[in-house]
Scaffold this motif. Sequence first.
Motif, PDB file in Angstrom:
ATOM      1  N   ILE A  73      39.005  52.724  24.153  1.00 12.26           N
ATOM      2  CA  ILE A  73      38.797  54.057  23.252  1.00 12.26           C
ATOM      3  C   ILE A  73      37.296  54.306  23.167  1.00 12.26           C
ATOM      4  O   ILE A  73      36.592  53.289  22.688  1.00 12.26           O
ATOM      5  N   TYR A  74      36.781  55.558  23.335  1.00  9.62           N
ATOM      6  CA  TYR A  74      35.593  55.981  22.886  1.00  9.62           C
ATOM      7  C   TYR A  74      35.596  57.207  22.283  1.00  9.62           C
ATOM      8  O   TYR A  74      36.355  58.015  22.477  1.00  9.62           O
ATOM      9  N   HIS A  75      34.776  57.206  21.148  1.00  9.53           N
ATOM     10  CA  HIS A  75      34.801  58.261  20.127  1.00  9.53           C
ATOM     11  C   HIS A  75      33.238  58.741  19.458  1.00  9.53           C
ATOM     12  O   HIS A  75      32.972  57.734  19.003  1.00  9.53           O
ATOM     13  N   TYR A 111      35.988  50.697  21.366  1.00 12.04           N
ATOM     14  CA  TYR A 111      36.762  49.444  21.010  1.00 12.04           C
ATOM     15  C   TYR A 111      38.156  49.470  22.042  1.00 12.04           C
ATOM     16  O   TYR A 111      38.337  50.334  22.621  1.00 12.04           O
ATOM     17  N   LYS A 112      38.500  48.230  21.997  1.00 14.72           N
ATOM     18  CA  LYS A 112      39.997  48.004  22.705  1.00 14.72           C
ATOM     19  C   LYS A 112      41.016  47.923  21.805  1.00 14.72           C
ATOM     20  O   LYS A 112      40.839  47.137  20.726  1.00 14.72           O
ATOM     21  N   THR A 113      42.209  48.600  22.198  1.00 16.39           N
ATOM     22  CA  THR A 113      43.271  48.333  21.392  1.00 16.39           C
ATOM     23  C   THR A 113      44.560  47.826  22.175  1.00 16.39           C
ATOM     24  O   THR A 113      44.531  47.985  23.352  1.00 16.39           O
ATOM     25  N   TYR A 114      45.273  47.039  21.643  1.00 13.49           N
ATOM     26  CA  TYR A 114      46.538  46.512  22.177  1.00 13.49           C
ATOM     27  C   TYR A 114      47.528  46.896  21.127  1.00 13.49           C
ATOM     28  O   TYR A 114      47.621  46.567  19.921  1.00 13.49           O
ATOM     29  N   ALA A 115      48.848  47.411  21.534  1.00 13.11           N
ATOM     30  CA  ALA A 115      49.817  48.237  20.962  1.00 13.11           C
ATOM     31  C   ALA A 115      49.185  48.597  19.660  1.00 13.11           C
ATOM     32  O   ALA A 115      49.882  48.584  18.640  1.00 13.11           O
ATOM     33  N   GLY A 116      48.360  49.585  20.059  1.00  3.54           N
ATOM     34  CA  GLY A 116      47.799  50.703  18.869  1.00  3.54           C
ATOM     35  C   GLY A 116      46.831  49.803  17.911  1.00  3.54           C
ATOM     36  O   GLY A 116      46.324  50.431  16.924  1.00  3.54           O
ATOM     37  N   GLU A 117      46.541  48.424  18.047  1.00  2.80           N
ATOM     38  CA  GLU A 117      45.597  48.017  16.824  1.00  2.80           C
ATOM     39  C   GLU A 117      44.348  47.392  17.461  1.00  2.80           C
ATOM     40  O   GLU A 117      44.304  47.106  18.863  1.00  2.80           O
TER      41      GLU A 117
END
Length: 164
Positions: A73-75, A111-117
């Motif tokens: 994700i980039y925001h 950041y990196k997410t896995y299963a939404g976390e």
Amino acid sequence: MAVLLFLVLVSAGVFLDTTEAQEDPGKLPENYRKGVELALEQINSFQTIKSVFLFFKSLEKSAIDGGFGVSYIYHRFYLKATRCPKGTANANPTKCAFRNDRPLIDCGICYKTYAGEIQSEPKAYVHCVHRPQLTQDLLKMRVEHCNKMSYANGSPSLLASTKQ
């Protein structure tokens, strides 16, 4: 007369710039909202900050599906100072009016997410700076950091797919 017209137009432009519409953070997708919450946590924890800051507006968002429940994700977004003092419980835009006498804070987070976390590795990168101090070099550094951090695995560049 031309000078007066110019001053009116410039004043209107300044007014329009400071009255940009605030976005509802509740309408952000969950993966982006978690990043905003992380940035707000960091900003509002600084001892020099005297008032509560809240999410104001998204500028750029991108997400790349890494497969197997992984997303990168980039925001990029603005935070804005409110009239509520630091420590106000359950601060929100209806309870805490935004201040127009303070500069916006421009944040870029990846950041990196896995299963939404949000994952602890690689560590989430949060870069926030008052808008008057934001330069093209800082923006470039932010983008380069995010591209290096998240894509050591050979995936495409996160910011190559940025949407506004």
